[in-house]
Design a protein around this motif. Structure first.
Motif, mmCIF file in Angstrom:
data_model
loop_
_atom_site.group_PDB
_atom_site.id
_atom_site.type_symbol
_atom_site.label_atom_id
_atom_site.label_comp_id
_atom_site.label_asym_id
_atom_site.label_seq_id
_atom_site.Cartn_x
_atom_site.Cartn_y
_atom_site.Cartn_z
ATOM 1 N N SER A 95 0.852 -1.191 0.000
ATOM 2 C CA SER A 95 0.000 0.000 0.000
ATOM 3 C C SER A 95 0.882 1.234 0.000
ATOM 4 O O SER A 95 2.066 1.184 0.368
ATOM 5 C CB SER A 95 -0.937 0.021 1.211
ATOM 6 N N ALA A 130 0.566 -2.544 -5.438
ATOM 7 C CA ALA A 130 -0.579 -1.701 -5.097
ATOM 8 C C ALA A 130 -1.903 -2.427 -5.319
ATOM 9 O O ALA A 130 -2.168 -2.921 -6.410
ATOM 10 C CB ALA A 130 -0.541 -0.421 -5.932
ATOM 11 N N GLU A 143 -4.843 -0.955 -5.032
ATOM 12 C CA GLU A 143 -5.792 0.009 -5.572
ATOM 13 C C GLU A 143 -5.027 1.119 -6.286
ATOM 14 O O GLU A 143 -3.795 1.168 -6.228
ATOM 15 C CB GLU A 143 -6.629 0.638 -4.453
ATOM 16 N N GLU A 166 -4.282 4.188 -5.378
ATOM 17 C CA GLU A 166 -4.449 4.690 -4.017
ATOM 18 C C GLU A 166 -4.518 6.207 -3.890
ATOM 19 O O GLU A 166 -5.015 6.721 -2.888
ATOM 20 C CB GLU A 166 -3.344 4.127 -3.120
ATOM 21 N N VAL A 207 -8.687 7.292 -4.568
ATOM 22 C CA VAL A 207 -9.742 6.538 -3.897
ATOM 23 C C VAL A 207 -10.793 7.490 -3.327
ATOM 24 O O VAL A 207 -10.552 8.688 -3.153
ATOM 25 C CB VAL A 207 -9.173 5.657 -2.761
ATOM 26 N N SER A 213 -0.451 12.529 -0.433
ATOM 27 C CA SER A 213 -0.323 11.179 -1.000
ATOM 28 C C SER A 213 0.212 11.219 -2.423
ATOM 29 O O SER A 213 1.042 10.393 -2.817
ATOM 30 C CB SER A 213 -1.665 10.441 -0.933
ATOM 31 N N ASN A 259 -10.432 5.309 -8.945
ATOM 32 C CA ASN A 259 -10.091 3.953 -8.531
ATOM 33 C C ASN A 259 -11.248 2.998 -8.811
ATOM 34 O O ASN A 259 -11.048 1.875 -9.278
ATOM 35 C CB ASN A 259 -9.739 3.934 -7.046
#
Length: 383
Positions: free
Chosen positions: A99, A121, A123, A125, A128, A139, A290
């Motif tokens: 993650s 990964a 997702e 990320e 999201v 992020s 996502n």
């Protein structure tokens, strides 16, 4: 021989993707030992061997994850530092981080220990639901900084792979679908197991739709329920799983005779229950990029069970429908779903089942695991 570390803030109880992945790495002879580093929870061992050559190390944290924001942050930072120093004490060659939250641990390990770093990964990320404001900004900046230290990137769909190529000009990307193992549909059909219909009181000749998984609004569960509350009772739906909308479904079950709830079942029994339904539903909502690019494992569980499926009309899910001929797409709302259901005929159901049977070897973990060979060959070549 190569020791492979995997870092993920989880107790490793139901992380089926990681379990499939690590067992495949060992089976294919790409690594000789795997260590999973995660978080300790009550009644679980701090250290145990899950399978031969796969150990899990659960780190006890002083700060437990909770709904209180400051406690969540303290829990994150405590796991970050404890995982980093725990792994530094061991001898290993490749680290997989699962993650964005722990990607920087991998970067620090790579810089200080000259290891190979795999960003695995689950997702997209930075895109999201709920990722907004300063947290989203941080992020995105963090991932952009860290990606240049990554040797190999693993994602869950081709659209997400293309997003990473364009966004970061990154090329060592592999899309590995989170699919079950290929099963023999004929043997599955011949199984004597009967549980789903008997448990909810639905006869074999009744048209039964199923949603399985997390019971949340983001997964379209509320839209599915509202659709079935407004259609003729000859079509039934069962929600098999747990989550925040469980109580809402239980209330609807008392009011509407065609709405049913079934508790979750062990992962190795999911397909046995699923195959008793006629159609699977997964209409996740387009609340973020996502979701729009996702390819949920539930789609493949319906496929492996041999039942047709209704999916959101998004790129990856629409591609599976086209490739297999095993389902339909619709707008991910109650009206789109209701319209699609009203158009399904018995002949069409049989034709979709035949298409699934004819394409049963198109998807399966036995296919996906072969992609690891190219990944680890590149890692070893550039060691």
């Amino acid at each position: 021989m190569t020791t492979n570390i995997h870092i993920y803030p989880s107790p490793y109880v139901a992380e089926t993707r990681i379990f499939k992945e690590t067992r495949s790495l060992l089976k294919l002879g790409l690594v000789s030992k795997v260590i999973l580093v995660g978080i300790h929870e009550n009644n679980l061992a701090e250290k145990e061997e899950l399978w031969p050559d796969i150990e899990v190390h659960r780190l006890k944290l002083r700060f437990k994850n909770s709904s209180i924001k400051i406690i969540r942050y303290l829990s994150f930072f405590e796991f970050f530092f404890r995982a980093y120093f725990h792994v530094r004490k061991m001898q290993w060659q490749v680290v997989n981080v699962h993650s964005l939250h722990v990607l920087f641990i991998g970067v620090l390990l790579k810089r200080n220990m000259s290891c190979k770093l795999v960003y695995d990964a689950h997702e997209l990320e930075t895109e999201v639901t709920g990722s907004t404001g300063i947290l989203r900004y941080i992020s995105k900046r963090l991932e952009r900084y860290c990606i240049k230290y990554v040797d190999e990137l693993i994602v869950v769909s081709d659209s997400i792979a293309e997003w990473y190529r364009k966004t970061y000009n990154f090329t060592h990307i592999t899309a590995i679908y989170n699919v079950p193992h290929i099963l023999d549909l004929e043997l599955l059909e011949q199984s004597s197991h009967r549980g789903l219909r008997a448990n909810i009181g639905v006869k074999d000749n009744t048209l039964l739709f199923i949603y399985q998984g997390v019971l949340s609004r983001a997964r379209g569960v509320d839209e599915i329920m509202e659709a079935f509350c407004c259609i003729p009772y000859k079509a039934h739906v069962v929600f098999m799983g747990s989550g925040q909308l469980k109580e809402m479904i239980l209330k609807a079950e008392k009011k509407y005779p065609n709405v049913h709830y079934h508790p979750p079942v062990p992962s190795d029994q999911v397909l046995n229950y699923t195959r008793e339904a006629d159609v699977g539903i997964h209409i996740i909502k387009n609340t973020c990029l996502n979701h729009y690019y996702c390819l949920p494992n539930k789609v493949f569980e319906y496929f492996m069970s041999g039942i047709p499926f209704i999916l959101s009309d998004f790129p990856e899910m629409a591609h599976v429908v086209k490739e297999t001929g095993g389902g339909w797409v619709c707008r991910p709302d109650k009206n789109g779903l209701r319209e699609r259901i009203s158009q399904i005929s018995n002949e069409e159901l049989h034709q979709k089942r035949r298409s699934i049977s004819a394409n049963k070897h198109k998807y399966g973990w036995q296919i996906e695991e072969q992609k690891y060979i190219s990944i680890y060959k590149r890692l070893i070549t550039h060691a």
